[in-house]
Design an enzyme around this catalytic site. Structure first.
Site, PDB file in Angstrom:
ATOM      1  N   GLN A 232       0.167  -6.414   4.137  1.00  0.00           N
ATOM      2  CA  GLN A 232       1.087  -5.272   4.123  1.00  0.00           C
ATOM      3  C   GLN A 232       0.370  -3.966   4.483  1.00  0.00           C
ATOM      4  O   GLN A 232       0.855  -3.196   5.307  1.00  0.00           O
ATOM      5  CB  GLN A 232       1.717  -5.122   2.725  1.00  0.00           C
ATOM      6  CG  GLN A 232       2.544  -6.316   2.296  1.00  0.00           C
ATOM      7  CD  GLN A 232       3.883  -6.362   3.012  1.00  0.00           C
ATOM      8  OE1 GLN A 232       3.978  -6.197   4.225  1.00  0.00           O
ATOM      9  NE2 GLN A 232       4.932  -6.588   2.248  1.00  0.00           N
TER      10      GLN A 232
ATOM     11  N   ARG B   6      -2.639 -10.104  -7.827  1.00  0.00           N
ATOM     12  CA  ARG B   6      -2.606 -10.830  -9.101  1.00  0.00           C
ATOM     13  C   ARG B   6      -1.296 -11.602  -9.203  1.00  0.00           C
ATOM     14  O   ARG B   6      -0.236 -11.064  -8.936  1.00  0.00           O
ATOM     15  CB  ARG B   6      -2.719  -9.814 -10.234  1.00  0.00           C
ATOM     16  CG  ARG B   6      -3.044 -10.433 -11.548  1.00  0.00           C
ATOM     17  CD  ARG B   6      -3.744  -9.413 -12.417  1.00  0.00           C
ATOM     18  NE  ARG B   6      -3.165  -9.371 -13.740  1.00  0.00           N
ATOM     19  CZ  ARG B   6      -3.502  -8.488 -14.640  1.00  0.00           C
ATOM     20  NH1 ARG B   6      -4.383  -7.557 -14.354  1.00  0.00           N
ATOM     21  NH2 ARG B   6      -2.970  -8.498 -15.825  1.00  0.00           N
TER      22      ARG B   6
ATOM     23  N   ASN C  86     -11.430 -11.989  -5.700  1.00  0.00           N
ATOM     24  CA  ASN C  86     -11.652 -10.908  -4.729  1.00  0.00           C
ATOM     25  C   ASN C  86     -13.141 -10.616  -4.494  1.00  0.00           C
ATOM     26  O   ASN C  86     -13.525 -10.200  -3.406  1.00  0.00           O
ATOM     27  CB  ASN C  86     -10.866  -9.650  -5.129  1.00  0.00           C
ATOM     28  CG  ASN C  86      -9.390  -9.777  -4.762  1.00  0.00           C
ATOM     29  OD1 ASN C  86      -8.996 -10.722  -4.074  1.00  0.00           O
ATOM     30  ND2 ASN C  86      -8.568  -8.857  -5.215  1.00  0.00           N
TER      31      ASN C  86
ATOM     32  N   ASN D  31      -8.428  -4.113  -4.418  1.00  0.00           N
ATOM     33  CA  ASN D  31      -8.542  -3.914  -5.873  1.00  0.00           C
ATOM     34  C   ASN D  31      -9.312  -5.035  -6.560  1.00  0.00           C
ATOM     35  O   ASN D  31      -9.373  -6.124  -6.008  1.00  0.00           O
ATOM     36  CB  ASN D  31      -7.136  -3.856  -6.482  1.00  0.00           C
ATOM     37  CG  ASN D  31      -6.598  -2.439  -6.528  1.00  0.00           C
ATOM     38  OD1 ASN D  31      -7.344  -1.492  -6.771  1.00  0.00           O
ATOM     39  ND2 ASN D  31      -5.294  -2.297  -6.312  1.00  0.00           N
TER      40      ASN D  31
ATOM     41  N   HIS E 261      -9.842   4.179 -10.443  1.00  0.00           N
ATOM     42  CA  HIS E 261      -8.459   3.937 -10.045  1.00  0.00           C
ATOM     43  C   HIS E 261      -7.840   3.031 -11.100  1.00  0.00           C
ATOM     44  O   HIS E 261      -8.324   1.955 -11.351  1.00  0.00           O
ATOM     45  CB  HIS E 261      -8.455   3.246  -8.679  1.00  0.00           C
ATOM     46  CG  HIS E 261      -7.081   2.959  -8.175  1.00  0.00           C
ATOM     47  ND1 HIS E 261      -6.125   3.920  -8.048  1.00  0.00           N
ATOM     48  CD2 HIS E 261      -6.512   1.801  -7.762  1.00  0.00           C
ATOM     49  CE1 HIS E 261      -5.022   3.380  -7.574  1.00  0.00           C
ATOM     50  NE2 HIS E 261      -5.228   2.092  -7.387  1.00  0.00           N
TER      51      HIS E 261
HETATM   52  P1  A3D Z   1      -1.587  -8.497   1.215  1.00  0.00           P
HETATM   53  O1  A3D Z   1      -0.321  -8.177   1.933  1.00  0.00           O
HETATM   54  O2  A3D Z   1      -1.624  -9.694   0.321  1.00  0.00           O
HETATM   55  O3  A3D Z   1      -2.761  -8.627   2.312  1.00  0.00           O
HETATM   56  C1  A3D Z   1      -4.037  -9.087   2.036  1.00  0.00           C
HETATM   57  C2  A3D Z   1      -4.501  -9.877   3.250  1.00  0.00           C
HETATM   58  O4  A3D Z   1      -5.876 -10.238   3.047  1.00  0.00           O
HETATM   59  C3  A3D Z   1      -3.727 -11.176   3.466  1.00  0.00           C
HETATM   60  O5  A3D Z   1      -3.104 -11.169   4.753  1.00  0.00           O
HETATM   61  C4  A3D Z   1      -4.797 -12.256   3.377  1.00  0.00           C
HETATM   62  O6  A3D Z   1      -4.608 -13.334   4.278  1.00  0.00           O
HETATM   63  C5  A3D Z   1      -6.046 -11.464   3.720  1.00  0.00           C
HETATM   64  N1  A3D Z   1      -7.299 -12.107   3.317  1.00  0.00           N
HETATM   65  C6  A3D Z   1      -7.539 -12.876   2.214  1.00  0.00           C
HETATM   66  N2  A3D Z   1      -8.815 -13.305   2.239  1.00  0.00           N
HETATM   67  C7  A3D Z   1      -9.390 -12.783   3.355  1.00  0.00           C
HETATM   68  C8  A3D Z   1     -10.694 -12.872   3.903  1.00  0.00           C
HETATM   69  N3  A3D Z   1     -11.655 -13.577   3.306  1.00  0.00           N
HETATM   70  N4  A3D Z   1     -10.937 -12.219   5.058  1.00  0.00           N
HETATM   71  C9  A3D Z   1      -9.951 -11.514   5.671  1.00  0.00           C
HETATM   72  N5  A3D Z   1      -8.711 -11.397   5.194  1.00  0.00           N
HETATM   73  C10 A3D Z   1      -8.430 -12.034   4.050  1.00  0.00           C
HETATM   74  O7  A3D Z   1      -2.053  -7.270   0.304  1.00  0.00           O
HETATM   75  P2  A3D Z   1      -1.826  -5.703   0.572  1.00  0.00           P
HETATM   76  O8  A3D Z   1      -2.122  -5.398   1.995  1.00  0.00           O
HETATM   77  O9  A3D Z   1      -0.540  -5.275  -0.025  1.00  0.00           O
HETATM   78  O10 A3D Z   1      -2.992  -5.117  -0.375  1.00  0.00           O
HETATM   79  C11 A3D Z   1      -4.348  -5.343  -0.046  1.00  0.00           C
HETATM   80  C12 A3D Z   1      -5.266  -4.932  -1.195  1.00  0.00           C
HETATM   81  O11 A3D Z   1      -5.136  -3.530  -1.437  1.00  0.00           O
HETATM   82  C13 A3D Z   1      -4.959  -5.604  -2.537  1.00  0.00           C
HETATM   83  O12 A3D Z   1      -6.190  -5.942  -3.160  1.00  0.00           O
HETATM   84  C14 A3D Z   1      -4.253  -4.511  -3.324  1.00  0.00           C
HETATM   85  O13 A3D Z   1      -4.414  -4.677  -4.736  1.00  0.00           O
HETATM   86  C15 A3D Z   1      -5.003  -3.307  -2.825  1.00  0.00           C
HETATM   87  N6  A3D Z   1      -4.345  -2.010  -3.036  1.00  0.00           N
HETATM   88  C16 A3D Z   1      -5.124  -0.982  -3.438  1.00  0.00           C
HETATM   89  C17 A3D Z   1      -4.574   0.256  -3.660  1.00  0.00           C
HETATM   90  C18 A3D Z   1      -5.448   1.378  -4.100  1.00  0.00           C
HETATM   91  O14 A3D Z   1      -4.972   2.469  -4.305  1.00  0.00           O
HETATM   92  C19 A3D Z   1      -6.863   1.160  -4.296  1.00  0.00           C
HETATM   93  C20 A3D Z   1      -3.203   0.463  -3.460  1.00  0.00           C
HETATM   94  C21 A3D Z   1      -2.417  -0.604  -3.038  1.00  0.00           C
HETATM   95  C22 A3D Z   1      -3.003  -1.867  -2.839  1.00  0.00           C
END
Ligand code: A3D
Length: 323
Positions: A17, A87, A100, A125, A180
């Site tokens: 996303q 999670r 992670n 995260n 955070h």
């Molecule tokens: P999501 O849509 O699940 O995307 C994560 C992607 O990572 C997926 O497409 C997976 O296939 C890919 N992935 C998994 N393992 C690997 C790997 N080894 N190498 C490459 N790609 C891989 O998640 P998202 O995009 O919504 O969020 C991503 C991260 O950001 C999560 O850990 C969230 O918790 C974090 N996040 C942080 C904040 C902060 O403010 C710090 C805010 C929102 C989300």
């Protein structure tokens, strides 16, 4: 540098996303060529192609590719990491941390071989601990690895204040420090609305102390509020916009002061830990940690936040003693 030589190369590790939204924003802002990397099948290729197909409509002329091969990410100028798993029900925080950490180790190994000179922004995260692990696993310079969280948390706080006070967000100056999560510290003493301290607005009855406290709490739970609505997944538009602001400050040498998770080596009395503080991001990466004078209450909250980050990092070290 990209194959077109003049343009910068920006790699997004994780095409979920946030990764997809980052690619779209970077294309619209024409910041550079984009490589979307993901281990999950065609998601990176599909999103890159979809965004590229909007280029005639949007009028951007950059290259976008999707891949699952680190070779394609070679010599990136900027890398933004969102690889990870969210999670799931029944999973403890430590379970998530363990998964992670493994993913970040794999990413660290991939990028250190292919892009040792990149400016790396981590979003995965639990943020402060994952960015610390990323630096340790990759061995990349500490001023070239930062975490995104403070810009998002501050942006949420400013937005909520603007809604309450019915004033434009650009009239509000404020930021959030610390780790955070629910220990983040809203810097109320440094919060100004149209040039006035927020405490003055409380004295004038423009906003009650109780309402202000409620907004601080809502900011701390800003991520959870969105998760509850979405049911599947977490926030991605505002997190992606925040990551892009950091990348842009680096690529254009804007030297913006931004609250980010940065490595502290004595600043704020903290040693060998990544925590949210104001930093200057320019073409050298993290060019400076800005040390602010904290009020007694802010210092207390900041110390509490540091303790929480340190404790989570200790849990990470139990999972992987090599950290
Ligand atoms: P999501 O849509 O699940 O995307 C994560 C992607 O990572 C997926 O497409 C997976 O296939 C890919 N992935 C998994 N393992 C690997 C790997 N080894 N190498 C490459 N790609 C891989 O998640 P998202 O995009 O919504 O969020 C991503 C991260 O950001 C999560 O850990 C969230 O918790 C974090 N996040 C942080 C904040 C902060 O403010 C710090 C805010 C929102 C989300």
């Amino acid at each position: 540098m990209s194959k077109y030589n003049m343009r910068k190369k920006i790699t997004l590790i994780g095409a979920g996303q946030i990764g997809g939204t980052l690619a779209h924003l970077i294309a619209l802002k024409k910041l550079g060529d984009v490589v979307l990397f993901d281990v999950a099948g065609g998601v990176a290729k599909g999103k890159a192609l979809d965004i590229a197909q909007s280029s005639p409509v949007e009028g951007f002329n950059i290259s976008l590719i999707g891949t699952d091969n680190y070779e394609d990410t070679k010599n990136s100028d900027v890398i933004i990491i969102t690889a990870g798993v969210p999670r799931k029900p029944g999973m403890t925080r430590d379970d998530l941390l363990g998964i992670n950490l493994k993913i970040i180790k794999e990413v660290a190994e991939g990028i250190k071989k292919t892009s040792p000179n990149a400016f790396v922004i981590c979003i995965t995260n639990p943020l402060d601990v994952i960015v610390m692990a990323l630096q340790k696993y990759s061995g990349l310079p500490k001023n070239k690895i930062v975490g995104m969280a403070g810009i998002l948390d501050s942006s949420r706080f400013i937005y909520f204040l603007s809604q309450e006070l019915e004033i434009s967000t650009d009239k509000i100056k404020s930021f959030v420090l610390g780790g955070h999560g629910d220990t983040m510290v809203a810097m109320l003493d440094s919060t100004e609305v149209d040039g006035k301290k927020i405490s003055q607005l409380v004295d004038e009855g423009k906003i009650s102390k109780a309402k202000l406290d409620e907004i601080v709490e809502r900011t701390k739970n800003g991520g959870a509020e969105i998760v509850k609505y979405l049911e599947k997944g977490s926030a991605y538009y505002a997190p992606a916009a925040s990551g892009v602001e950091m990348a842009e400050s680096y690529l254009k040498d804007l030297k913006k002061q931004l609250p980010c998770a940065a490595y502290l080596n004595g600043e704020y009395g903290v040693n060998d830990l990544y925590v949210g503080v104001p930093i200057i991001i320019g073409s050298k990466g993290v060019e400076r940690v800005v040390e602010l004078k904290l009020s007694k209450k802010e210092k207390q909250n900041f110390d509490h936040s540091i303790k929480a980050v340190q404790e989570l990092f200790n849990s990470a070290k139990k999972i992987d003693p090599s950290l």
